[in-house]
Motif scaffolding. Sequence first.
Motif, PDB file in Angstrom:
ATOM      1  N   GLU A 106       0.818  -1.209   0.000  1.00 58.09           N
ATOM      2  CA  GLU A 106       0.000   0.000   0.000  1.00 58.09           C
ATOM      3  C   GLU A 106       0.851   1.257   0.000  1.00 58.09           C
ATOM      4  N   ASP A 107       2.008   1.213   0.688  1.00 65.31           N
ATOM      5  CA  ASP A 107       2.922   2.357   0.652  1.00 65.31           C
ATOM      6  C   ASP A 107       3.439   2.602  -0.764  1.00 65.31           C
ATOM      7  N   LEU A 108       3.541   1.539  -1.535  1.00 58.70           N
ATOM      8  CA  LEU A 108       3.994   1.650  -2.922  1.00 58.70           C
ATOM      9  C   LEU A 108       2.849   2.006  -3.866  1.00 58.70           C
ATOM     10  N   GLY A 109       1.665   2.261  -3.317  1.00 56.86           N
ATOM     11  CA  GLY A 109       0.527   2.670  -4.138  1.00 56.86           C
ATOM     12  C   GLY A 109      -0.256   1.516  -4.721  1.00 56.86           C
ATOM     13  N   GLY A 110      -0.040   0.294  -4.209  1.00 58.00           N
ATOM     14  CA  GLY A 110      -0.718  -0.878  -4.759  1.00 58.00           C
ATOM     15  C   GLY A 110      -1.732  -1.488  -3.808  1.00 58.00           C
ATOM     16  N   GLN A 111      -2.257  -2.636  -4.227  1.00 55.44           N
ATOM     17  CA  GLN A 111      -3.201  -3.405  -3.428  1.00 55.44           C
ATOM     18  C   GLN A 111      -2.794  -4.867  -3.459  1.00 55.44           C
ATOM     19  N   ILE A 112      -3.102  -5.612  -2.390  1.00 50.06           N
ATOM     20  CA  ILE A 112      -2.805  -7.028  -2.344  1.00 50.06           C
ATOM     21  C   ILE A 112      -4.064  -7.789  -1.962  1.00 50.06           C
ATOM     22  N   THR A 113      -4.333  -8.885  -2.661  1.00 51.33           N
ATOM     23  CA  THR A 113      -5.473  -9.745  -2.364  1.00 51.33           C
ATOM     24  C   THR A 113      -4.994 -11.194  -2.305  1.00 51.33           C
ATOM     25  N   ILE A 114      -5.838 -12.047  -1.752  1.00 58.47           N
ATOM     26  CA  ILE A 114      -5.467 -13.452  -1.590  1.00 58.47           C
ATOM     27  C   ILE A 114      -6.594 -14.365  -2.037  1.00 58.47           C
ATOM     28  N   GLU A 115      -6.228 -15.464  -2.686  1.00 58.04           N
ATOM     29  CA  GLU A 115      -7.145 -16.565  -2.996  1.00 58.04           C
ATOM     30  C   GLU A 115      -6.475 -17.837  -2.492  1.00 58.04           C
ATOM     31  N   SER A 116      -7.204 -18.671  -1.780  1.00 57.73           N
ATOM     32  CA  SER A 116      -6.565 -19.855  -1.204  1.00 57.73           C
ATOM     33  C   SER A 116      -7.575 -20.960  -0.934  1.00 57.73           C
ATOM     34  N   GLU A 117      -7.099 -22.208  -1.075  1.00 60.97           N
ATOM     35  CA  GLU A 117      -7.893 -23.391  -0.730  1.00 60.97           C
ATOM     36  C   GLU A 117      -7.006 -24.345   0.054  1.00 60.97           C
ATOM     37  N   LEU A 118      -7.570 -24.939   1.086  1.00 61.82           N
ATOM     38  CA  LEU A 118      -6.815 -25.896   1.895  1.00 61.82           C
ATOM     39  C   LEU A 118      -6.353 -27.064   1.039  1.00 61.82           C
ATOM     40  N   ASN A 119      -5.064 -27.391   1.203  1.00 64.98           N
ATOM     41  CA  ASN A 119      -4.442 -28.529   0.521  1.00 64.98           C
ATOM     42  C   ASN A 119      -4.390 -28.374  -1.005  1.00 64.98           C
ATOM     43  N   ILE A 120      -4.702 -27.188  -1.498  1.00 65.84           N
ATOM     44  CA  ILE A 120      -4.621 -26.917  -2.938  1.00 65.84           C
ATOM     45  C   ILE A 120      -3.526 -25.891  -3.217  1.00 65.84           C
ATOM     46  N   GLY A 121      -3.556 -24.805  -2.488  1.00 69.23           N
ATOM     47  CA  GLY A 121      -2.539 -23.775  -2.676  1.00 69.23           C
ATOM     48  C   GLY A 121      -3.090 -22.373  -2.479  1.00 69.23           C
ATOM     49  N   THR A 122      -2.219 -21.411  -2.669  1.00 69.36           N
ATOM     50  CA  THR A 122      -2.556 -19.999  -2.421  1.00 69.36           C
ATOM     51  C   THR A 122      -2.034 -19.134  -3.554  1.00 69.36           C
ATOM     52  N   THR A 123      -2.807 -18.117  -3.886  1.00 66.82           N
ATOM     53  CA  THR A 123      -2.373 -17.112  -4.856  1.00 66.82           C
ATOM     54  C   THR A 123      -2.497 -15.725  -4.240  1.00 66.82           C
ATOM     55  N   PHE A 124      -1.392 -15.014  -4.192  1.00 68.21           N
ATOM     56  CA  PHE A 124      -1.412 -13.612  -3.815  1.00 68.21           C
ATOM     57  C   PHE A 124      -1.333 -12.777  -5.083  1.00 68.21           C
ATOM     58  N   LYS A 125      -2.182 -11.749  -5.155  1.00 69.66           N
ATOM     59  CA  LYS A 125      -2.185 -10.874  -6.326  1.00 69.66           C
ATOM     60  C   LYS A 125      -1.841  -9.451  -5.900  1.00 69.66           C
TER      61      LYS A 125
END
Length: 399
Positions: free
Chosen positions: A359-378
């Motif tokens: 956020e200090d860099l002017g951006g946004q971060i979101t997360i998508e995740s499923e147990l035992n499948i994996g995670t994606t940070f955007k």
Amino acid sequence: MVKSIFSPIRNLFKRTSNSTESDSLKWQFAVENSKIGVWDWDAKTNKVFYSAESKNILGYEDNEIGSNADEWNNRVHPEDRDAYHYDFQKHLSGEIEIYKNEHRVLCKDGTYRWILDQGKIVSKDKIGKPLRIIGTHIDITKRKEDEMLLNENFNVITSQNKRLYNFTHIVSHNLRTHIGNFKNVLEFHDSAKTQEEKDEMFNYLKTISSALTTTISNLSDVISVNSEYNDLTNNVNISNVIVDSLDNLSIDIASKEAIINTDIPSNLFLTGNSAYLESIFHNLISNAIKYVDASVTPKVNIKSTEKNEGFEISITDNGIGIDLNKYKDQVFGMYNTFHESNREDSEGIGLYLTKIQVEDLGGQITIESELNIGTTFKLFFPKEKAFLLNKKKESFKKL
């Protein structure tokens, strides 16, 4: 306090049966010597009497400003006019008892001065429509300048505190990785059976030493007093930052035989602080490698996608995942850990720090995740922050 100002002023323009000429002169003398300007608006004629003091505040002689209301209105700073007219109309309609507004007014010398403008209806017709308003002009330029200086100092202190905060946690995360790498390589070196293996470990030490030097250099930018707004004006190559982050994590990657795929344009840049960006990728990639079932080979995909409004960078893993039904509102919270990870070295700081830095860099971060499948940070950065370097953008800083 406002009423105490208007009571004597009223006597200047409308004497009661008990008033004397001597009393009126006393009030007039007091107002003139206090450098308070006086105005008197006649609703029937739409004419305004401006005292010599009101005109002098703006650098004009008494005969240089007439009695037309626009003599003042047109000199109000364009950015302040809407609020100025709005507050005055609220008083005319009876919504507020006292009219009060602070605005800038153009002076004779071309500069603007801040004026505290106050007024009150002193007479109405039979149906309650205002007939006359008397008010004051007070020069508050010095007060406003002091307020702005105070705000600037507050912003500087806030910025420095934020740098200190980020510096502390970047040190905790990034330098701890370098120290761990040194420890692991030295252990491997001691257990090496051939000279070739020892030489390989020694080369690893050189790589870690170089990475540590770069990290310390970047951290000095974060903490530097002369680093304007956390050095957020440099154009930093995102691909280079990711490569450096992977180099810093090379021991972890090698020990877990992790597979890292990157698809980032070599000319994608972000206007910001390189230390923040390195910390963001370091935390997200290290988490992707760390939080994987022991029987699974870690796989991390890092790619960028150009959107209409900017660029999205995704970091996807095949780890243990997070139950967002339980923890969605806690993922980026401070000191929050997730039971599924079952890691004693989880401090609940990394994602909190990462969100702040994005956020200090002017951006946004979101997360998508499923147990035992994996995670994606955007990570999303608007195009005024992230861009593909072309001929129009020739000035940039490489890590």
